[in-house]
Design a protein around this motif. Structure first.
Motif, PDB file in Angstrom:
ATOM      1  N   TRP A  76       0.795  -1.217   0.000  1.00  0.00           N
ATOM      2  CA  TRP A  76       0.000   0.000   0.000  1.00  0.00           C
ATOM      3  C   TRP A  76       0.834   1.277   0.000  1.00  0.00           C
ATOM      4  O   TRP A  76       0.285   2.366  -0.106  1.00  0.00           O
ATOM      5  CB  TRP A  76      -0.937   0.026   1.205  1.00  0.00           C
ATOM      6  CG  TRP A  76      -1.958  -1.059   1.156  1.00  0.00           C
ATOM      7  CD1 TRP A  76      -2.854  -1.279   0.155  1.00  0.00           C
ATOM      8  CD2 TRP A  76      -2.181  -2.069   2.119  1.00  0.00           C
ATOM      9  NE1 TRP A  76      -3.619  -2.376   0.458  1.00  0.00           N
ATOM     10  CE2 TRP A  76      -3.232  -2.878   1.664  1.00  0.00           C
ATOM     11  CE3 TRP A  76      -1.603  -2.384   3.347  1.00  0.00           C
ATOM     12  CZ2 TRP A  76      -3.712  -3.959   2.376  1.00  0.00           C
ATOM     13  CZ3 TRP A  76      -2.079  -3.451   4.057  1.00  0.00           C
ATOM     14  CH2 TRP A  76      -3.123  -4.234   3.573  1.00  0.00           C
ATOM     15  N   ARG A  78       2.323   2.462   2.606  1.00  0.00           N
ATOM     16  CA  ARG A  78       2.074   3.110   3.897  1.00  0.00           C
ATOM     17  C   ARG A  78       2.850   2.376   4.977  1.00  0.00           C
ATOM     18  O   ARG A  78       3.182   1.208   4.842  1.00  0.00           O
ATOM     19  CB  ARG A  78       0.587   3.071   4.252  1.00  0.00           C
ATOM     20  CG  ARG A  78      -0.259   3.778   3.245  1.00  0.00           C
ATOM     21  CD  ARG A  78      -1.697   3.685   3.621  1.00  0.00           C
ATOM     22  NE  ARG A  78      -2.521   4.191   2.538  1.00  0.00           N
ATOM     23  CZ  ARG A  78      -3.815   4.160   2.542  1.00  0.00           C
ATOM     24  NH1 ARG A  78      -4.454   3.636   3.570  1.00  0.00           N
ATOM     25  NH2 ARG A  78      -4.494   4.646   1.532  1.00  0.00           N
ATOM     26  N   ALA A 104      -3.367   7.631   4.300  1.00  0.00           N
ATOM     27  CA  ALA A 104      -2.705   8.068   3.073  1.00  0.00           C
ATOM     28  C   ALA A 104      -2.092   9.457   3.243  1.00  0.00           C
ATOM     29  O   ALA A 104      -1.004   9.724   2.736  1.00  0.00           O
ATOM     30  CB  ALA A 104      -3.689   8.051   1.912  1.00  0.00           C
ATOM     31  N   SER A 105      -2.771  10.356   3.946  1.00  0.00           N
ATOM     32  CA  SER A 105      -2.216  11.696   4.175  1.00  0.00           C
ATOM     33  C   SER A 105      -1.405  11.700   5.461  1.00  0.00           C
ATOM     34  O   SER A 105      -1.757  11.055   6.446  1.00  0.00           O
ATOM     35  CB  SER A 105      -3.348  12.718   4.243  1.00  0.00           C
ATOM     36  OG  SER A 105      -4.252  12.367   5.256  1.00  0.00           O
ATOM     37  N   GLN A 111      -5.395   4.703   9.576  1.00  0.00           N
ATOM     38  CA  GLN A 111      -6.576   4.200   8.877  1.00  0.00           C
ATOM     39  C   GLN A 111      -7.120   2.941   9.557  1.00  0.00           C
ATOM     40  O   GLN A 111      -8.321   2.733   9.618  1.00  0.00           O
ATOM     41  CB  GLN A 111      -6.225   3.895   7.425  1.00  0.00           C
ATOM     42  CG  GLN A 111      -7.421   3.515   6.598  1.00  0.00           C
ATOM     43  CD  GLN A 111      -7.102   3.481   5.117  1.00  0.00           C
ATOM     44  OE1 GLN A 111      -5.971   3.670   4.724  1.00  0.00           O
ATOM     45  NE2 GLN A 111      -8.109   3.237   4.306  1.00  0.00           N
TER      46      GLN A 111
END
Length: 130
Positions: A76, A78, A104-105, A111
């Motif tokens: 991903w 991340r 993501a940010s 998440q």
């Protein structure tokens, strides 16, 4: 305790040696009793099993943590964090504490957050690779 000489065939009887004037071998090898000699292989097997358990107990948590973090980054893009990893090699139980996957940010909260993951494996499934 019968042990044939080095020159004997396994099926050769001791009386044929007697005719040739050879002496019958006596007892276990010097410096070692029969009980100690009989326990050597089971003791070595037990030592190997304990060494593998100790190595698994020490190495598996680090390998699992690194694997999860690398997998999340590759899949991903991340970062994933794992708080604590416990492995019990004698019961094949794996506990993961405080697993999280970053959003993501950069400033956003994670998440996914999982407080505890419990995995109970069976030796039979490892043998069958299932």
């Amino acid at each position: 305790l019968y042990r044939p000489c080095i020159c004997c065939n396994p099926g050769m009887h001791w009386r044929s040696h007697k005719r040739n004037g050879m002496k019958k071998p006596e007892g276990p090898p010097r410096g070692r009793s029969a009980a100690v000699a009989a326990l050597r292989w089971p003791g070595a097997g037990l030592a190997v099993v304990l060494a593998v358990w100790a190595l698994a107990w020490l190495a598996v948590p680090t390998l699992v943590r690194m694997g999860i973090e690398r997998w999340a980054m590759d899949t991903w893009g991340r970062t994933a964090t794992v708080g604590k990893v416990e492995f019990r090699p004698w019961t094949l139980e794996l506990l993961l504490h405080d697993v999280s996957l970053a959003a993501a940010s950069p400033g956003a909260p994670p998440q996914v957050e999982i407080r505890r993951i419990y995995i109970d494996m069976e030796l039979q499934s490892l043998v069958r690779l299932g």
